[in-house]
Scaffold this motif. Structure first.
Motif, short mmCIF file in Angstrom:
data_model
loop_
_atom_site.label_atom_id
_atom_site.label_comp_id
_atom_site.label_asym_id
_atom_site.label_seq_id
_atom_site.Cartn_x
_atom_site.Cartn_y
_atom_site.Cartn_z
N UNK A 5 -5.51 3.48 8.17
CA UNK A 5 -4.20 3.29 8.47
C UNK A 5 -3.70 2.00 8.51
N UNK A 6 -2.37 1.76 8.03
CA UNK A 6 -1.76 0.34 8.01
C UNK A 6 -1.86 -0.37 9.05
N UNK A 7 -1.54 0.46 10.30
CA UNK A 7 -1.53 -0.31 11.52
C UNK A 7 -2.84 -0.83 11.99
N UNK A 8 -3.98 -0.18 11.70
CA UNK A 8 -5.33 -0.47 11.83
C UNK A 8 -5.47 -2.06 11.06
N UNK A 9 -5.32 -1.79 9.99
CA UNK A 9 -5.40 -3.00 8.86
C UNK A 9 -4.62 -4.11 9.35
N UNK A 10 -3.31 -3.86 9.82
CA UNK A 10 -2.46 -5.03 10.22
C UNK A 10 -3.09 -5.63 11.39
N UNK A 11 -3.45 -4.81 12.36
CA UNK A 11 -3.92 -5.24 13.96
C UNK A 11 -5.23 -6.08 13.56
N UNK A 12 -6.19 -5.77 12.58
CA UNK A 12 -7.30 -6.54 12.41
C UNK A 12 -6.71 -7.92 11.79
N UNK A 13 -6.02 -7.73 10.77
CA UNK A 13 -5.35 -9.13 10.17
C UNK A 13 -5.04 -10.01 11.24
N UNK A 14 -3.94 -9.54 12.22
CA UNK A 14 -3.35 -10.20 13.14
C UNK A 14 -4.45 -10.77 14.11
N UNK B 241 -1.00 5.63 5.77
CA UNK B 241 -2.35 5.40 5.58
C UNK B 241 -2.72 5.82 4.25
N UNK B 242 -3.91 5.26 3.78
CA UNK B 242 -4.44 5.53 2.31
C UNK B 242 -5.84 5.81 2.35
N UNK B 243 -6.32 6.81 1.57
CA UNK B 243 -7.53 7.14 1.29
C UNK B 243 -8.31 6.03 0.61
N UNK C 119 0.84 -1.23 0.15
CA UNK C 119 -0.20 -0.09 -0.01
C UNK C 119 0.80 1.25 0.06
N UNK C 120 2.09 1.19 0.27
CA UNK C 120 2.99 2.44 0.07
C UNK C 120 2.78 3.26 -0.90
N UNK C 121 2.80 2.88 -2.05
CA UNK C 121 2.80 3.72 -3.16
C UNK C 121 1.29 4.28 -3.31
N UNK C 122 0.34 4.09 -2.58
CA UNK C 122 -1.03 4.78 -2.54
C UNK C 122 -0.99 5.64 -1.47
N UNK C 123 0.20 5.65 -0.54
CA UNK C 123 0.12 6.65 0.71
C UNK C 123 0.62 8.01 -0.07
N UNK C 124 -0.20 8.80 -0.48
CA UNK C 124 0.13 9.96 -1.11
C UNK C 124 0.83 10.95 0.24
N UNK C 125 0.67 10.94 1.36
CA UNK C 125 1.01 11.92 2.11
C UNK C 125 2.10 11.32 3.11
N UNK D 146 -14.59 1.00 4.80
CA UNK D 146 -15.59 1.91 5.63
C UNK D 146 -15.65 1.25 7.02
N UNK D 147 -15.18 0.02 7.24
CA UNK D 147 -15.33 -0.35 8.54
C UNK D 147 -14.19 0.07 9.43
N UNK D 148 -13.01 0.05 8.83
CA UNK D 148 -11.71 0.37 9.52
C UNK D 148 -11.15 1.83 9.29
N UNK D 149 -11.48 2.57 8.43
CA UNK D 149 -11.16 3.76 8.21
C UNK D 149 -11.45 4.85 9.60
N UNK D 150 -10.48 5.98 9.62
CA UNK D 150 -10.54 6.95 10.61
C UNK D 150 -10.44 8.30 10.05
N UNK D 151 -11.12 9.22 10.52
CA UNK D 151 -10.98 10.55 9.99
C UNK D 151 -9.67 11.29 10.50
N UNK D 152 -9.00 11.72 9.54
CA UNK D 152 -7.61 12.47 10.01
C UNK D 152 -8.41 13.94 10.59
N UNK D 153 -7.37 14.82 11.03
CA UNK D 153 -7.73 16.18 11.54
C UNK D 153 -8.52 16.87 10.50
N UNK D 154 -8.04 16.77 9.27
CA UNK D 154 -8.63 17.58 8.08
C UNK D 154 -10.14 16.86 7.46
#
Length: 134
Positions: free
Chosen positions: A74-83, A33-35, A23-29, A60-68
């Motif tokens: 977030x990769x860590x959220x996805x990894x945590x769910x998979x683990x 994390x990816x949109x 997913x890193x190539x799609x992590x624009x910032x 939809x289930x795992x995404x979180x809102x950033x400050x903006x």
């Protein structure tokens, strides 16, 4: 969602990819994390064995809102769910148990399950597929 995450994880393992690498190539910032657009693009690019609807449901289930207020996965959220997935998944274990039970019945009647599949032909299930489960 558990089955989708399990397929995603199995595909990563089969291809020798890490979650970050996929997913890193799609992590624009560069936020680990990816949109939704980035997530969907990565799923399509790598050919993950999940449908568009399944990918959208995971996001939809795992995404979180950033400050903006932008939703990101977030990769860590996805990894945590998979683990946290049970191994094997209950549905997979149920299927294996069912096949073993049917094999036990057919063996008691004198014909192993793989022999029955061999007689039916190997168009959809090979003898090796059956042996891998037994």
């Amino acid at each position: 969602a558990m089955a989708c995450l399990s397929r995603l994880n199995g595909y990563l393992a089969a291809k020798g990819l890490t979650l970050n690498f996929a997913f890193v190539l799609y992590d624009t910032h560069m936020e680990q994390a990816v949109t939704q657009e980035g997530f969907m693009s990565a799923i399509e690019h790598h050919g993950f064995p999940i449908s568009k609807v399944e990918a959208e449901a995971i996001f939809t289930r795992l995404a979180r809102r950033k400050a903006n207020q932008v939703l990101c996965l977030y990769f860590e959220d996805l990894q945590s769910c998979i683990a946290s997935l049970p191994n094997p998944l209950p549905q997979v274990q149920w299927g294996k148990d069912l096949i073993k039970s049917v094999d036990k019945i057919t063996r008691s009647q004198g014909t192993p399950l793989e022999t029955l599949f061999r007689h039916l032909g190997t168009d959809s299930v090979t003898e090796w597929d059956v042996r891998a489960i037994l």
